[in-house]
Design an enzyme around this catalytic site. Structure first.
Site, PDB file in Angstrom:
ATOM      1  CG  ASN A   1       1.668   0.810   4.118  1.00 41.44           C
ATOM      2  OD1 ASN A   1       1.398  -0.373   3.928  1.00 41.44           O
ATOM      3  ND2 ASN A   1       2.901   1.268   4.054  1.00 41.44           N
ATOM      4  N   GLY A   2      -0.318  -0.888   6.464  1.00 40.13           N
ATOM      5  CA  GLY A   2       0.154  -1.709   7.587  1.00 40.13           C
ATOM      6  C   GLY A   2      -0.916  -2.712   7.959  1.00 40.13           C
TER       7      GLY A   2
ATOM      8  CD  GLU B   1       9.601 -11.170  -8.974  1.00 39.39           C
ATOM      9  OE1 GLU B   1       9.252 -10.505  -8.003  1.00 39.39           O
ATOM     10  OE2 GLU B   1      10.693 -10.992  -9.550  1.00 39.39           O
TER      11      GLU B   1
ATOM     12  CD  GLU C   1      16.911 -12.484  -8.825  1.00 41.46           C
ATOM     13  OE1 GLU C   1      16.398 -13.092  -7.884  1.00 41.46           O
ATOM     14  OE2 GLU C   1      16.502 -11.369  -9.205  1.00 41.46           O
TER      15      GLU C   1
ATOM     16  CE  LYS D   1      11.226  -2.654  -5.829  1.00 39.17           C
ATOM     17  NZ  LYS D   1      11.844  -3.682  -6.677  1.00 39.17           N
TER      18      LYS D   1
ATOM     19  NE  ARG E   1       4.497   1.774  -0.208  1.00 37.72           N
ATOM     20  CZ  ARG E   1       5.530   1.469   0.550  1.00 37.72           C
ATOM     21  NH1 ARG E   1       6.742   1.710   0.109  1.00 37.72           N
ATOM     22  NH2 ARG E   1       5.372   0.947   1.743  1.00 37.72           N
TER      23      ARG E   1
ATOM     24  CE  LYS F   1      13.438 -10.361 -10.861  1.00 39.55           C
ATOM     25  NZ  LYS F   1      14.141 -10.467  -9.617  1.00 39.55           N
TER      26      LYS F   1
ATOM     27  CD1 TRP G   1      -0.038  -6.281  -3.318  1.00 38.56           C
ATOM     28  CD2 TRP G   1      -0.110  -6.922  -1.178  1.00 38.56           C
ATOM     29  NE1 TRP G   1       0.323  -7.607  -3.263  1.00 38.56           N
ATOM     30  CE2 TRP G   1       0.290  -8.024  -1.958  1.00 38.56           C
ATOM     31  CE3 TRP G   1      -0.228  -7.083   0.196  1.00 38.56           C
ATOM     32  CZ2 TRP G   1       0.570  -9.267  -1.419  1.00 38.56           C
ATOM     33  CZ3 TRP G   1       0.052  -8.334   0.739  1.00 38.56           C
ATOM     34  CH2 TRP G   1       0.452  -9.408  -0.060  1.00 38.56           C
TER      35      TRP G   1
ATOM     36  CB  CYS H   1      -0.942   0.089   1.191  1.00 37.90           C
ATOM     37  SG  CYS H   1      -2.007  -1.329   1.385  1.00 37.90           S
TER      38      CYS H   1
ATOM     39  CG  HIS I   1      19.781 -36.370  -7.565  1.00 38.04           C
ATOM     40  ND1 HIS I   1      20.180 -37.645  -7.228  1.00 38.04           N
ATOM     41  CD2 HIS I   1      20.914 -35.683  -7.870  1.00 38.04           C
ATOM     42  CE1 HIS I   1      21.500 -37.720  -7.298  1.00 38.04           C
ATOM     43  NE2 HIS I   1      21.968 -36.543  -7.690  1.00 38.04           N
TER      44      HIS I   1
HETATM   45  O1  M6R Z   1      12.764  -5.116  -0.184  1.00 39.57           O
HETATM   46  P1  M6R Z   1      13.310  -6.491  -0.025  1.00 39.57           P
HETATM   47  O2  M6R Z   1      14.608  -6.669  -0.706  1.00 39.57           O
HETATM   48  O3  M6R Z   1      13.406  -6.910   1.414  1.00 39.57           O
HETATM   49  O4  M6R Z   1      12.262  -7.427  -0.723  1.00 39.57           O
HETATM   50  C1  M6R Z   1      12.401  -8.815  -0.716  1.00 39.57           C
HETATM   51  C2  M6R Z   1      11.494  -9.472  -1.733  1.00 39.57           C
HETATM   52  O5  M6R Z   1      10.165  -9.178  -1.462  1.00 39.57           O
HETATM   53  C3  M6R Z   1      11.822  -9.024  -3.160  1.00 39.57           C
HETATM   54  O6  M6R Z   1      13.158  -9.270  -3.478  1.00 39.57           O
HETATM   55  C4  M6R Z   1      10.913  -9.747  -4.162  1.00 39.57           C
HETATM   56  O7  M6R Z   1      11.234 -11.107  -4.205  1.00 39.57           O
HETATM   57  C5  M6R Z   1      11.047  -9.084  -5.540  1.00 39.57           C
HETATM   58  N1  M6R Z   1       9.757  -8.967  -6.147  1.00 39.57           N
HETATM   59  C6  M6R Z   1      11.929  -9.821  -6.447  1.00 39.57           C
HETATM   60  O8  M6R Z   1      11.966  -9.336  -7.737  1.00 39.57           O
END
Ligand code: M6R
Length: 615
Positions: A101-102, A495, A488, A610, A27, A492, A75, A2, A511
């Site tokens: 937000n929270g 996501e 990673e 984010k 956010r 990507k 969010w 949020c 395995h």
């Molecule tokens: O702000 P942070 O680095 O703590 O966030 C961690 C994860 O939420 C963040 O890396 C998330 O996996 C991203 N969407 C990856 O692209």
């Protein structure tokens, strides 16, 4: 999770709030809403499911006048994305509007109490409880809005950054925070609220970063008033200057923030190394390490904790610290670590990695380790964030604002900070020779230009991406330093393109995952030429024998894997411990272009936000 925005001043609030929401949309984008008090004191609230653009459309024929207002982009946590669950929320009488937000953790207890007092609830959110409680405090105890917010917050358990306005009072805006980010901007006769500096930077550079449990009264024509929930004394605001510029938060000619941020990596790595890597002397000076070197020298162990992409950076950290410093390292996702009752020694170092510095699980893991006496070292991008505040020492990544939800430059700068840290420690502990140290530092100085060379292959990677849009599953394989890179790369792709992908240690494929391979299956193999090259070549052959389609990331001049692979992306040669900084770049580009080819919203992928400030 949020984004919140607020304004009180002499201009029309609506356009400022909407622009702010667009900047905070990374956010969360399940719904958006705005509340305004017009000059006659009417309180108007407009909110809709979906993105900020929907809200703008919805408001086209509405009365959007008023020089004070609050706005929110959501969010969803408590209650599905819907018009009714969107913020701002009204109190029972519709005299108060609130954005949040929270998470209000004790909302069920408070809700029960308010229901017993005759309050009715319209939404399923935790937030509505707070606005109702504020109204209850006002009525029951004959309090002003400010005092009612203050009293209500003494009853709340949880995390919040809030903005509150009331009907009949176009001169008042109340805000408060605990464990959720909030910045207050101070202009000429005007005030701004933002979850980060992006909605504020266009108007003023002077800001206050409220501390946890502070409640702030912003009243037209008066000095800002800050009190803590722990003590009613007035607190003198400490005004700071934001470093962010408007260019940092705009797309700068790129179609998406993600692409802009991929291309920014040479620059962000340069900033990350600036003043820390001394090219001439081939030295690394990190004050966060230098000032606490005895902690590293005596460390029994390093624990690394983080989430998502930051956790992948942490996995590379394990290879770095164990290889260069010979310190044992354990890496764990923060959400597991915090609830596992882990064994933590007072001579452990906990490295917490976070782009946003607001990830709830990472913060909880840090608190746990701190309570057990470990030394906390932070690797964080957002200056002044909660992670930064909880550390004993650390190093900022200085990547600049990362707005695309999928992390790119945050990852490479995190890996860079971990590399610099490991090198600085290794030098002090003499666990690598002076020659090796200087060689790696020299090579680190060439990383930006080598990333630049990979970025020149963008159109080649874009064409390649089109071949693979049919795929429903991808496998990413890597070994050693590049095993976390494979993970990673898979994250990507998942996501932003919603294609299922798994990152695996290449040899482990036999395995289990090998059963998935057929002529449909693209397998991305991260295979630069290092000690395990021949081993990974065998893994490639195993895939080929099962007709898998190979896309290989190889070192320039490679001949062997090229013969086997369907597609090859070459990267410049570098030290093995620095290779993740290069191998990840083509994987970022490939994911980006596959998602684009599939027509996905790469900057705001579904269900994601984010920063994950809730468990
Ligand atoms: O702000 P942070 O680095 O703590 O966030 C961690 C994860 O939420 C963040 O890396 C998330 O996996 C991203 N969407 C990856 O692209």
């Amino acid at each position: 999770m949020c984004g919140i925005v607020g304004y009180l001043g002499t201009k029309d609030a609506f356009p400022i709030l909407i622009k702010g929401l667009h900047r905070l949309e990374y956010r969360g984008y399940d719904s958006a809403g705005v509340a305004l008090v017009d000059n006659n004191g009417n309180l108007n609230v407009y909110k809709t499911k979906g993105k900020v653009a929907n809200l703008e459309n919805y408001c086209k024929d509405k009365d959007i006048s008023g020089c004070v207002g609050i706005a929110h982009t959501r969010w969803a946590t408590h209650g599905e994305p819907s018009d009714v669950n969107a913020h701002p929320h009204f109190s029972q009488s519709k005299n108060i509007a609130l954005i949040h937000n929270g998470i209000i953790e004790n909302y069920l207890t408070l809700k029960k109490f308010l229901i017993s007092k005759g309050y009715e609830f319209r939404s399923e959110t935790d937030t509505e409880v707070l606005v109702q409680l504020i109204e209850f405090m006002m009525k029951e105890h004959k309090l002003s809005l400010y005092d009612a917010v203050y009293q209500a917050l003494t009853q709340v358990v949880g995390a919040y950054a809030i903005g509150v306005i009331e009907k009949g009072n176009p001169d008042l805006l109340i805000t408060a925070r605990t464990s959720s980010p909030l910045i207050v901007g101070l202009g000429e006769g005007e005030y701004f609220l933002g979850s980060d500096a992006s909605p504020i930077v266009e108007y003023t550079k002077n800001v206050i970063y409220p501390e946890d449990r502070q409640v702030i009264k912003i009243e037209r024509g008066k000095e800002i008033e800050i009190r803590s929930l722990d003590n009613e004394d007035l607190i003198k605001p400490e005004v700071k200057e934001i470093e962010l510029s408007l260019d940092d938060i705009e797309k700068g000619g790129f179609p998406h923030f993600m692409l802009k941020e991929i291309f920014e990596q040479p620059k962000s790595l340069a900033l990350c190394m600036n003043g820390r890597v001394q090219k001439e002397q081939k030295e690394i000076i990190l004050s966060g390490v230098r000032d606490h070197i005895e902690k590293f020298a005596k460390a029994r162990r390093i624990l690394i904790t983080a989430c998502g992409t930051s956790w992948h950076a942490g996995l590379i950290g394990k290879y770095l610290f164990e290889t260069l410093c010979r310190i044992p390292v354990e890496v764990e996702v923060a959400s597991e670590f915090r609830y596992r009752n882990p064994v933590i020694f007072s001579d452990d170092i906990l490295i917490a990695i976070s782009q946003s510095g607001e990830t709830a699980d990472t913060l909880a893991a840090m608190e746990l380790a701190k309570a057990q006496g470990a030394f906390i070292y932070g690797v964080c991008n957002v200056v002044g964030s909660s992670v930064a505040r909880l550390t004993d020492s650390g190093t900022y990544t200085h990547a600049g604002p990362e707005i695309g939800v999928a992390s790119t430059k945050a990852f490479t700068t995190q890996v860079c900070v971990l590399t610099m840290t490991a090198l600085a420690v290794a030098k002090e502990l003499k666990t690598i020779s002076e020659e090796e140290y200087k060689r790696i530092v020299t090579e680190l100085c060439h990383i930006e230009e080598k990333i630049g060379k990979i970025l020149e292959k963008t159109s080649e990677i874009e064409s390649m991406s089109k071949i693979f849009t049919y795929a429903r599953n991808f496998l990413y394989l890597g070994r050693g330093f590049n095993y976390p890179v494979a993970m990673e790369g898979a994250l990507k792709l998942k996501e932003i393109s919603y294609i299922h992908a798994e990152g695996y240690p290449a040899a482990e494929m036999k395995h289990g995952p090998i059963a998935l391979i057929d002529e449909e299956m693209p397998i991305i193999v991260v295979a630069p030429r290092y000690a395990l090259y021949n081993k990974i070549l065998s893994n490639v052959q195993e895939v080929k024998a099962r007709k898998g389609r190979i896309i290989a990331i190889v070192t320039e001049g490679d001949t062997e894997i090229k013969k086997q692979a369907d597609c090859v992306i070459e990267i410049p040669e570098t030290e093995e411990c620095l290779s993740p900084l290069l191998t990840v770049i083509p994987l970022q580009l490939l994911s980006y272009y596959i998602a684009i080819a599939k027509g996905k919203d790469v900057d705001q992928p579904r269900n994601l936000a984010k920063s994950v400030t809730v468990e």
